[in-house]
Design a protein around this motif. Structure first.
Motif, mmCIF file in Angstrom:
data_model
loop_
_atom_site.group_PDB
_atom_site.id
_atom_site.type_symbol
_atom_site.label_atom_id
_atom_site.label_comp_id
_atom_site.label_asym_id
_atom_site.label_seq_id
_atom_site.Cartn_x
_atom_site.Cartn_y
_atom_site.Cartn_z
ATOM 1 N N SER A 14 0.825 -1.218 0.000
ATOM 2 C CA SER A 14 0.000 0.000 0.000
ATOM 3 C C SER A 14 0.855 1.262 0.000
ATOM 4 O O SER A 14 1.246 1.784 1.045
ATOM 5 C CB SER A 14 -0.959 0.003 1.194
ATOM 6 N N SER A 15 1.070 1.777 -1.196
ATOM 7 C CA SER A 15 1.920 2.962 -1.347
ATOM 8 C C SER A 15 1.293 4.182 -0.668
ATOM 9 O O SER A 15 1.981 4.970 -0.023
ATOM 10 C CB SER A 15 2.141 3.242 -2.830
ATOM 11 N N TRP A 16 -0.020 4.325 -0.806
ATOM 12 C CA TRP A 16 -0.665 5.508 -0.208
ATOM 13 C C TRP A 16 -0.610 5.424 1.314
ATOM 14 O O TRP A 16 -0.431 6.430 1.999
ATOM 15 C CB TRP A 16 -2.108 5.632 -0.703
ATOM 16 N N ARG A 40 -9.410 -9.351 -2.122
ATOM 17 C CA ARG A 40 -9.390 -9.355 -3.575
ATOM 18 C C ARG A 40 -10.407 -10.339 -4.112
ATOM 19 O O ARG A 40 -10.483 -11.451 -3.586
ATOM 20 C CB ARG A 40 -7.987 -9.691 -4.088
ATOM 21 N N PRO A 43 -13.345 -3.644 -3.970
ATOM 22 C CA PRO A 43 -12.750 -2.963 -2.829
ATOM 23 C C PRO A 43 -12.913 -3.758 -1.533
ATOM 24 O O PRO A 43 -13.820 -4.592 -1.415
ATOM 25 C CB PRO A 43 -13.525 -1.642 -2.768
ATOM 26 N N THR A 44 -12.053 -3.457 -0.586
ATOM 27 C CA THR A 44 -12.052 -4.143 0.697
ATOM 28 C C THR A 44 -13.194 -3.619 1.569
ATOM 29 O O THR A 44 -13.220 -2.431 1.899
ATOM 30 C CB THR A 44 -10.701 -3.898 1.402
ATOM 31 N N ILE A 47 -12.397 -1.407 4.640
ATOM 32 C CA ILE A 47 -11.906 -0.055 4.318
ATOM 33 C C ILE A 47 -13.082 0.788 3.824
ATOM 34 O O ILE A 47 -13.265 1.938 4.235
ATOM 35 C CB ILE A 47 -10.773 -0.120 3.267
ATOM 36 N N GLY A 54 -13.515 5.567 1.294
ATOM 37 C CA GLY A 54 -13.387 4.146 0.990
ATOM 38 C C GLY A 54 -11.954 3.720 0.692
ATOM 39 O O GLY A 54 -11.732 2.667 0.099
ATOM 40 N N LEU A 55 -10.989 4.549 1.110
ATOM 41 C CA LEU A 55 -9.588 4.265 0.805
ATOM 42 C C LEU A 55 -8.729 4.492 2.037
ATOM 43 O O LEU A 55 -9.129 5.187 2.985
ATOM 44 C CB LEU A 55 -9.103 5.187 -0.328
ATOM 45 N N VAL A 56 -7.549 3.907 2.018
ATOM 46 C CA VAL A 56 -6.541 4.204 3.036
ATOM 47 C C VAL A 56 -5.417 5.004 2.376
ATOM 48 O O VAL A 56 -5.185 4.832 1.181
ATOM 49 C CB VAL A 56 -5.984 2.891 3.662
ATOM 50 N N PRO A 57 -4.759 5.878 3.152
ATOM 51 C CA PRO A 57 -4.825 6.068 4.595
ATOM 52 C C PRO A 57 -6.020 6.922 5.025
ATOM 53 O O PRO A 57 -6.499 7.757 4.280
ATOM 54 C CB PRO A 57 -3.509 6.814 4.894
ATOM 55 N N GLU A 68 -7.225 11.066 2.191
ATOM 56 C CA GLU A 68 -6.364 11.469 1.080
ATOM 57 C C GLU A 68 -4.962 11.760 1.646
ATOM 58 O O GLU A 68 -4.786 12.603 2.529
ATOM 59 C CB GLU A 68 -6.888 12.688 0.312
ATOM 60 N N LEU A 102 0.903 13.269 -6.478
ATOM 61 C CA LEU A 102 -0.475 12.839 -6.207
ATOM 62 C C LEU A 102 -1.273 12.731 -7.507
ATOM 63 O O LEU A 102 -2.079 11.820 -7.691
ATOM 64 C CB LEU A 102 -1.151 13.833 -5.254
ATOM 65 N N CYS A 214 -2.706 -3.989 -3.587
ATOM 66 C CA CYS A 214 -3.605 -2.833 -3.589
ATOM 67 C C CYS A 214 -4.390 -2.782 -4.898
ATOM 68 O O CYS A 214 -3.831 -2.987 -5.972
ATOM 69 C CB CYS A 214 -2.757 -1.580 -3.438
ATOM 70 N N ALA A 215 -5.687 -2.492 -4.796
ATOM 71 C CA ALA A 215 -6.538 -2.520 -5.992
ATOM 72 C C ALA A 215 -6.123 -1.490 -7.027
ATOM 73 O O ALA A 215 -6.455 -1.624 -8.207
ATOM 74 C CB ALA A 215 -7.985 -2.284 -5.594
ATOM 75 N N THR A 216 -5.396 -0.446 -6.610
ATOM 76 C CA THR A 216 -5.002 0.573 -7.569
ATOM 77 C C THR A 216 -3.777 0.139 -8.369
ATOM 78 O O THR A 216 -3.351 0.833 -9.263
ATOM 79 C CB THR A 216 -4.731 1.903 -6.864
HETATM 80 N N1 LIG Z 1 -5.738 9.395 -3.622
HETATM 81 C C1 LIG Z 1 -5.774 8.487 -2.498
HETATM 82 C C2 LIG Z 1 -5.462 7.083 -2.983
HETATM 83 C C3 LIG Z 1 -5.629 6.054 -1.853
HETATM 84 C C4 LIG Z 1 -5.711 4.604 -2.373
HETATM 85 O O1 LIG Z 1 -5.886 4.365 -3.590
HETATM 86 N N2 LIG Z 1 -5.605 3.667 -1.456
HETATM 87 C C5 LIG Z 1 -5.738 2.245 -1.798
HETATM 88 C C6 LIG Z 1 -4.634 1.434 -1.128
HETATM 89 S S1 LIG Z 1 -3.000 1.682 -1.820
HETATM 90 C C7 LIG Z 1 -7.022 1.687 -1.192
HETATM 91 O O2 LIG Z 1 -7.429 2.104 -0.139
HETATM 92 N N3 LIG Z 1 -7.653 0.728 -1.881
HETATM 93 C C8 LIG Z 1 -8.816 0.059 -1.353
HETATM 94 C C9 LIG Z 1 -8.708 -1.428 -1.546
HETATM 95 O O3 LIG Z 1 -7.731 -1.845 -2.191
HETATM 96 O O4 LIG Z 1 -9.568 -2.155 -1.051
HETATM 97 C C10 LIG Z 1 -4.780 8.987 -1.437
HETATM 98 O O5 LIG Z 1 -3.908 9.810 -1.789
HETATM 99 O O6 LIG Z 1 -4.894 8.625 -0.252
#
Ligand SMILES: N[C@@H](CCC(=O)N[C@@H](CS)C(=O)NCC(=O)O)C(=O)O
Length: 221
Positions: A14-16, A40, A43-44, A47, A54-57, A68, A102, A214-216
């Protein structure tokens, strides 16, 4: 008793999350770290249910809710102003390259995703990824020319370094050809105690958490 919590995803992928965690730790916030395993296909649900976007962090701290990664960095920099360079001109550069991170570098992100547990040397070198890498190297060189290094804006991490820390990990995993100066920067960031702590914790994640990328990130290892 901690003053809140930081929700992150798997440290290996998880890079973010790495950005949010580094900002929180560099600012010395006393928050509990809660790690969620990615499900997977995403989405999780955990989260999605717990974070506003709906995203981390996702950070909760003394009544503030922040999501964000760049917003988390900005919040931390309010509490620890040294997270931005004190010089106005340097700060403008730092803000610009942090925002650029970003908003962009899709070619790099899609072809060289973050995976702290693998060696993908020589792979992922698409024209799009290489173009992003060239731009990143130029951005880093400009900053370190102004500051003298070893980090982008001198002797301590700033938000700019924090935003690029996952790129450093990608360079270590995928080993694109980069200049000696960029390599020195990569090595400096990797050796930072907080980055070393993140890598060590990633290596301790349970074996059955492997490959929940990570889904992204489009590919899995
Ligand atoms: N633009 C957001 C991107 C965050 C993001 O994409 N987080 C991914 C994890 S790396 C996430 O939460 N994905 C939900 C999942 O994979 O279930 C930020 O800067 O925080």
């Amino acid at each position: 008793m901690s003053e809140g919590k930081l929700l992150i995803g798997q440290r290996r992928y998880s890079s973010w999350s790495l950005r949010g965690w580094l900002a929180v730790r560099a600012a010395g916030l006393d928050v509990a770290i809660e790690v969620v395993r990615f499900v997977r296909p995403g989405p999780t649900p955990e989260i999605a249910n717990r974070s506003p976007n709906g995203l981390v962090p996702y950070l909760e701290h003394r009544g503030a809710r922040v999501w964000e990664s760049l917003a988390v960095c900005e919040y931390c920099a309010e509490l620890e102003p040294s997270l931005w360079p004190s010089d106005r001109v340097a700060r403008a550069y730092a803000r610009s390259i942090a925002a650029e991170m970003l908003a962009g570098y899709r070619g790099l992100r899609q072809n060289m995703w973050m995976n702290l547990g693998r060696d993908f040397s020589g792979l992922g070198r698409t024209p799009e990824a290489l173009a992003d890498i060239a731009r990143i190297e130029a951005a880093w060189a400009g900053a370190r020319q102004l500051s003298g290094g070893p980090y982008l804006f001198g002797a301590a991490l700033t938000v700019a370094d924090i935003m690029y820390a996952p790129v450093v990990t990608r360079f270590l995993t995928w080993r694109p050809e980069i200049s000696a100066a960029s390599r020195a920067y990569v090595d400096a960031v990797r050796a930072h105690p907080l980055v070393a702590e993140w890598y060590a914790a990633a290596a301790r994640e349970p074996a059955d958490w492997l490959a929940n990328q990570c889904a992204t990130a489009p590919g899995s290892p």
